[in-house]
Design a protein around this motif. Structure first.
Motif, PDB file in Angstrom:
ATOM      1  N   TRP A 154       0.534  -1.141   0.005  1.00  0.00           N
ATOM      2  CA  TRP A 154       0.061  -0.425   0.351  1.00  0.00           C
ATOM      3  C   TRP A 154       0.756   0.665   0.102  1.00  0.00           C
ATOM      4  N   CYS A 210      -3.223   7.864   3.254  1.00  0.00           N
ATOM      5  CA  CYS A 210      -4.629   7.874   2.797  1.00  0.00           C
ATOM      6  C   CYS A 210      -4.234   8.385   1.230  1.00  0.00           C
ATOM      7  N   PRO A 240      -3.814  -1.828   4.916  1.00  0.00           N
ATOM      8  CA  PRO A 240      -4.804  -2.745   4.994  1.00  0.00           C
ATOM      9  C   PRO A 240      -5.460  -3.058   6.340  1.00  0.00           C
ATOM     10  N   ASP A 241      -4.341  -2.028   7.642  1.00  0.00           N
ATOM     11  CA  ASP A 241      -4.613  -2.589   9.140  1.00  0.00           C
ATOM     12  C   ASP A 241      -5.537  -1.247   9.505  1.00  0.00           C
ATOM     13  N   THR A 242      -5.952  -0.700   8.717  1.00  0.00           N
ATOM     14  CA  THR A 242      -6.701   0.238   8.971  1.00  0.00           C
ATOM     15  C   THR A 242      -7.774   0.159  10.392  1.00  0.00           C
ATOM     16  N   THR A 250     -17.241   0.171   6.013  1.00  0.00           N
ATOM     17  CA  THR A 250     -15.966   0.140   5.356  1.00  0.00           C
ATOM     18  C   THR A 250     -15.422  -1.288   4.880  1.00  0.00           C
ATOM     19  N   HIS A 262     -13.027  -4.088   3.377  1.00  0.00           N
ATOM     20  CA  HIS A 262     -10.815  -4.246   3.118  1.00  0.00           C
ATOM     21  C   HIS A 262     -11.642  -5.265   1.471  1.00  0.00           C
ATOM     22  N   SER A 271      -9.454  -7.450  -1.561  1.00  0.00           N
ATOM     23  CA  SER A 271      -7.689  -7.938  -1.061  1.00  0.00           C
ATOM     24  C   SER A 271      -7.094  -7.531  -2.326  1.00  0.00           C
ATOM     25  N   ALA A 281      -3.932  -4.575  -1.199  1.00  0.00           N
ATOM     26  CA  ALA A 281      -5.493  -4.523  -0.329  1.00  0.00           C
ATOM     27  C   ALA A 281      -4.609  -3.359   0.478  1.00  0.00           C
ATOM     28  N   HIS A 282      -6.125  -3.059   0.753  1.00  0.00           N
ATOM     29  CA  HIS A 282      -6.383  -0.980   1.307  1.00  0.00           C
ATOM     30  C   HIS A 282      -7.804  -1.610   2.168  1.00  0.00           C
ATOM     31  N   GLN A 283      -8.438  -0.920   2.822  1.00  0.00           N
ATOM     32  CA  GLN A 283      -9.288  -0.644   3.683  1.00  0.00           C
ATOM     33  C   GLN A 283     -10.084   0.685   2.385  1.00  0.00           C
ATOM     34  N   GLN A 284     -11.334   0.572   2.140  1.00  0.00           N
ATOM     35  CA  GLN A 284     -11.950   1.718   1.741  1.00  0.00           C
ATOM     36  C   GLN A 284     -12.932   2.151   3.061  1.00  0.00           C
TER      37      GLN A 284
END
Length: 109
Positions: free
Chosen positions: A3, A32, A47-49, A73, A75, A77, A85-88
């Motif tokens: 990321w 971000c 991704p760990d947010t 939220t 996740h 992959s 991989a990230h958090q949206q």
């Protein structure tokens, strides 16, 4: 590509946001990527947010700050895509009451 590499390579100016999950202290999260489109805002984070619905997100906005609330939220992959991989985080202005999804009688077309 992870990321951090993606954010630094593909975005002019990644930002750090302040994330305040319910019952937790605010923590800085970054880099971000913030996307504004058609009146909505999406924040893409590492991704760990940890930011469940109801979390307050404080964004830098020039000389001021803007506080938004996480509505959804997701996740994401990598799964063979070019995106790591990230958090949206889909966010909205003001306070959002987390609700229960209820089925409707309407058909989706």
């Amino acid at each position: 590509m992870n990321w951090l590499e993606f954010a630094l390579l593909h975005v002019d100016e990644p930002v750090t946001v302040r994330v305040e999950a319910p019952g937790r202290r605010p923590v800085p999260v970054g880099p971000c990527v913030i996307a504004h489109h058609h009146g909505t805002t999406t924040v893409l984070c590492p991704p760990d947010t940890v930011a469940p619905p109801g979390t307050r997100i404080t964004l830098p906005a020039g000389d001021t700050v803007e506080t938004l609330t996480v509505v959804t939220t997701v996740h994401l992959s990598a799964h063979g895509t070019r995106l790591p991989a990230h958090q949206q985080l889909d966010v909205a202005r003001g306070t959002v009451s987390p609700g229960v999804c209820r089925p409707t009688a309407r058909s989706i077309r």
